[in-house]
Design an enzyme around this catalytic site. Structure first.
Site, PDB file in Angstrom:
ATOM      1  N   CYS A 146       0.803  -1.234   0.000  1.00 39.16           N
ATOM      2  CA  CYS A 146       0.000   0.000   0.000  1.00 39.16           C
ATOM      3  C   CYS A 146       0.834   1.281   0.000  1.00 39.16           C
ATOM      4  O   CYS A 146       0.402   2.294  -0.529  1.00 39.16           O
ATOM      5  CB  CYS A 146      -1.010  -0.002   1.147  1.00 39.16           C
ATOM      6  SG  CYS A 146      -0.276  -0.048   2.784  1.00 39.16           S
ATOM      7  N   CYS A 157      -3.387  -2.577  -1.141  1.00 40.53           N
ATOM      8  CA  CYS A 157      -2.298  -3.449  -0.696  1.00 40.53           C
ATOM      9  C   CYS A 157      -1.850  -4.456  -1.744  1.00 40.53           C
ATOM     10  O   CYS A 157      -1.053  -5.349  -1.457  1.00 40.53           O
ATOM     11  CB  CYS A 157      -2.701  -4.159   0.595  1.00 40.53           C
ATOM     12  SG  CYS A 157      -3.015  -2.967   1.928  1.00 40.53           S
ATOM     13  N   LYS A 211      -5.823  -8.990  11.228  1.00 38.61           N
ATOM     14  CA  LYS A 211      -5.736  -7.542  11.023  1.00 38.61           C
ATOM     15  C   LYS A 211      -7.101  -7.051  10.566  1.00 38.61           C
ATOM     16  O   LYS A 211      -7.618  -7.495   9.538  1.00 38.61           O
ATOM     17  CB  LYS A 211      -4.673  -7.224   9.976  1.00 38.61           C
ATOM     18  CG  LYS A 211      -4.597  -5.736   9.650  1.00 38.61           C
ATOM     19  CD  LYS A 211      -3.410  -5.410   8.773  1.00 38.61           C
ATOM     20  CE  LYS A 211      -3.412  -3.945   8.399  1.00 38.61           C
ATOM     21  NZ  LYS A 211      -2.275  -3.598   7.543  1.00 38.61           N
ATOM     22  N   ARG A 259      -1.914   6.372   7.895  1.00 35.17           N
ATOM     23  CA  ARG A 259      -2.024   6.545   6.445  1.00 35.17           C
ATOM     24  C   ARG A 259      -1.527   7.918   6.023  1.00 35.17           C
ATOM     25  O   ARG A 259      -1.044   8.086   4.906  1.00 35.17           O
ATOM     26  CB  ARG A 259      -3.452   6.267   5.986  1.00 35.17           C
ATOM     27  CG  ARG A 259      -3.761   4.788   6.164  1.00 35.17           C
ATOM     28  CD  ARG A 259      -5.145   4.387   5.711  1.00 35.17           C
ATOM     29  NE  ARG A 259      -5.377   2.985   6.046  1.00 35.17           N
ATOM     30  CZ  ARG A 259      -6.562   2.406   5.988  1.00 35.17           C
ATOM     31  NH1 ARG A 259      -7.619   3.096   5.609  1.00 35.17           N
ATOM     32  NH2 ARG A 259      -6.694   1.135   6.304  1.00 35.17           N
ATOM     33  N   ARG A 317     -10.491  -1.042   2.561  1.00 40.12           N
ATOM     34  CA  ARG A 317      -9.758  -2.310   2.593  1.00 40.12           C
ATOM     35  C   ARG A 317     -10.621  -3.478   3.101  1.00 40.12           C
ATOM     36  O   ARG A 317     -10.107  -4.500   3.515  1.00 40.12           O
ATOM     37  CB  ARG A 317      -8.532  -2.178   3.487  1.00 40.12           C
ATOM     38  CG  ARG A 317      -7.578  -1.071   3.110  1.00 40.12           C
ATOM     39  CD  ARG A 317      -6.165  -1.409   3.542  1.00 40.12           C
ATOM     40  NE  ARG A 317      -5.274  -0.276   3.688  1.00 40.12           N
ATOM     41  CZ  ARG A 317      -4.781   0.445   2.702  1.00 40.12           C
ATOM     42  NH1 ARG A 317      -5.130   0.202   1.445  1.00 40.12           N
ATOM     43  NH2 ARG A 317      -3.946   1.460   2.946  1.00 40.12           N
ATOM     44  N   LYS A 370      -4.225  -6.988  15.415  1.00 38.25           N
ATOM     45  CA  LYS A 370      -4.089  -5.549  15.146  1.00 38.25           C
ATOM     46  C   LYS A 370      -5.418  -4.957  14.749  1.00 38.25           C
ATOM     47  O   LYS A 370      -6.072  -5.551  13.894  1.00 38.25           O
ATOM     48  CB  LYS A 370      -3.068  -5.374  14.015  1.00 38.25           C
ATOM     49  CG  LYS A 370      -2.910  -3.965  13.519  1.00 38.25           C
ATOM     50  CD  LYS A 370      -1.997  -3.944  12.337  1.00 38.25           C
ATOM     51  CE  LYS A 370      -1.944  -2.526  11.804  1.00 38.25           C
ATOM     52  NZ  LYS A 370      -1.259  -2.441  10.548  1.00 38.25           N
ATOM     53  N   SER A 425      -1.649   3.532  15.218  1.00 37.16           N
ATOM     54  CA  SER A 425      -1.507   4.993  15.211  1.00 37.16           C
ATOM     55  C   SER A 425      -2.679   5.719  15.871  1.00 37.16           C
ATOM     56  O   SER A 425      -2.474   6.682  16.612  1.00 37.16           O
ATOM     57  CB  SER A 425      -1.324   5.471  13.774  1.00 37.16           C
ATOM     58  OG  SER A 425      -2.385   5.029  12.952  1.00 37.16           O
TER      59      SER A 425
HETATM   60  C1  PBG Z   1       0.114  -1.547   5.812  1.00 39.21           C
HETATM   61  C2  PBG Z   1      -0.038  -1.219   7.245  1.00 39.21           C
HETATM   62  C3  PBG Z   1      -0.978  -0.371   7.877  1.00 39.21           C
HETATM   63  C4  PBG Z   1      -0.598  -0.314   9.231  1.00 39.21           C
HETATM   64  C5  PBG Z   1       0.507  -1.120   9.367  1.00 39.21           C
HETATM   65  N1  PBG Z   1       0.821  -1.700   8.148  1.00 39.21           N
HETATM   66  C6  PBG Z   1      -2.073   0.445   7.335  1.00 39.21           C
HETATM   67  C7  PBG Z   1      -3.260  -0.135   6.719  1.00 39.21           C
HETATM   68  O1  PBG Z   1      -3.477  -1.343   6.699  1.00 39.21           O
HETATM   69  O2  PBG Z   1      -4.011   0.671   6.185  1.00 39.21           O
HETATM   70  C8  PBG Z   1      -1.270   0.517  10.294  1.00 39.21           C
HETATM   71  C9  PBG Z   1      -0.415   0.885  11.440  1.00 39.21           C
HETATM   72  C10 PBG Z   1      -0.940   1.975  12.309  1.00 39.21           C
HETATM   73  O3  PBG Z   1      -2.054   2.503  12.140  1.00 39.21           O
HETATM   74  O4  PBG Z   1      -0.195   2.342  13.226  1.00 39.21           O
HETATM   75  N2  PBG Z   1      -0.858  -2.339   5.261  1.00 39.21           N
END
Ligand code: PBG
Length: 328
Positions: free
Chosen positions: A123, A131, A196, A206, A218, A249, A275
């Site tokens: 991504c 992704c 996830k 992002r 997604r 996650k 985040s």
């Molecule tokens: C990549 C990825 C993401 C995160 C970690 N690896 C973003 C997403 O899936 O959109 C998020 C990490 C965070 O928010 O701290 N795919």
């Protein structure tokens, strides 16, 4: 035996007693600090929604690694912001890709003193921000496996200690394991982002990684936040395909998933406190609405108590600094 013979407050009387019967403890060994690396030199672009975090060019990234190590944290998770993006994320597989260069620089400076976990996903590297490779408006699973496998190999060749696929394609752990094994990296572990979720908590990331999808969302590959049984299936499949560690996650809204994973499987579990979790605590702390430090520690403890062995958190440095001071 009940009250008045039993009085649970007896063992809460002072700090030493409370410490003695503490069921959960934190250590800097458990923590992984995520970092964002970008091209150039002397570049420090602060990420506004994640105070204290920046996109860093490799020279400044090395300084940041030294600071992180000084707190006792021994591992970082790398994300790249490339110079150019393309339709399929091929830039992520280049020998001189941004993360590959950063890994070589870190290894040259710190050797095995710092463990490098490399996030594997397209991504950040695709023009559309999804992704994987788009076919008929959606990410094509099996085509994406090809780029994920070659990205993984390229990161391992650069010196990554752990490969961490975060894309949520079916079968990617198997494909990556085969690719690594066929090329002399049978000793490189895979930390799979197994459960996830399609989460609103990724918002600040992002912005940080410049990876927001340009259309849609997604939800056709990341999990529905309503589901728990499905998370167990995802984790079981990743273990079967060869994952050495699994991940849940985000963390804070998914403590039940972490606990269920811990009770069901016998494998190291990582939890990613993402985040948005970091941003909420920072924002409320900055406003004086909460005691930021106290809540930071309480949240990370809750993730450990739920069953996580490894915690990926933007607070890693701050938590480790507190663990170094007596009485915590
Ligand atoms: C990549 C990825 C993401 C995160 C970690 N690896 C973003 C997403 O899936 O959109 C998020 C990490 C965070 O928010 O701290 N795919």
């Amino acid at each position: 035996m009940a009250f008045p013979v039993t009085r649970l407050r007896r063992l809460r009387k002072n700090t030493i007693l409370r410490g003695m019967i503490s069921e959960t403890s934190l250590s800097a060994d458990d923590l992984i600090m995520p970092l964002f690396v970008c091209p150039g030199s002397k570049v420090n672009n602060p990420i506004l929604s994640m105070p204290g975090n920046s996109q860093l060019s490799i020279d400044l990234l090395l300084d940041e690694c030294a600071k992180i190590m000084a707190t006792g944290v021994k591992s970082v998770l790398l994300f790249g912001i490339p110079e150019h993006k393309d339709e399929h994320g091929h830039v992520a597989c280049e020998h001189n890709g941004i993360v590959q260069k950063a890994i070589r620089a870190i290894k040259e400076r710190f050797g095995d003193e710092l463990l490098i976990v490399a996030d594997v996903c397209n991504c950040e590297y695709t023009t559309h921000g999804h992704c994987g490779t788009i076919v008929d408006g959606d990410v094509d699973n099996d085509l994406t496996l090809e780029t994920l496998a070659s990205q993984s190999l390229s990161l391992a060749q650069a010196g990554a200690d752990v490969i961490a696929p975060s894309d949520m394609m079916d079968g990617r752990v198997k494909k990556i394991r085969e690719m690594l094994d066929a090329n002399g990296f049978s000793q490189t572990p895979i930390m799979a982002y197994s459960a996830k979720y399609a989460s609103g908590f990724y918002g600040p990331f992002r912005e940080a990684a410049e990876s927001a999808p340009k259309f849609g969302d997604r939800r056709s590959y990341q999990m529905n936040p309503a589901n728990s049984d499905e998370a167990m299936r995802e984790i079981a499949l990743d273990i079967e395909e060869g994952a050495d560690m699994v991940m849940v996650k985000p963390a804070l809204s998914y403590l039940d998933i972490i606990r269920r994973c811990k009770d069901t499987f016998n494998i190291p579990i990582a939890a990613y406190s993402v985040s948005g979790e970091f941003a909420m605590i920072k924002a409320a702390g900055a406003n004086g609405w909460i005691d930021e430090e106290r809540i930071m520690m309480e949240v990370v403890l809750s993730i450990k108590r739920a069953g996580a062995d490894i915690i990926i958190t933007y607070f890693a440095k701050e938590i480790a600094a507190i663990l170094n001071t007596p009485r915590h």
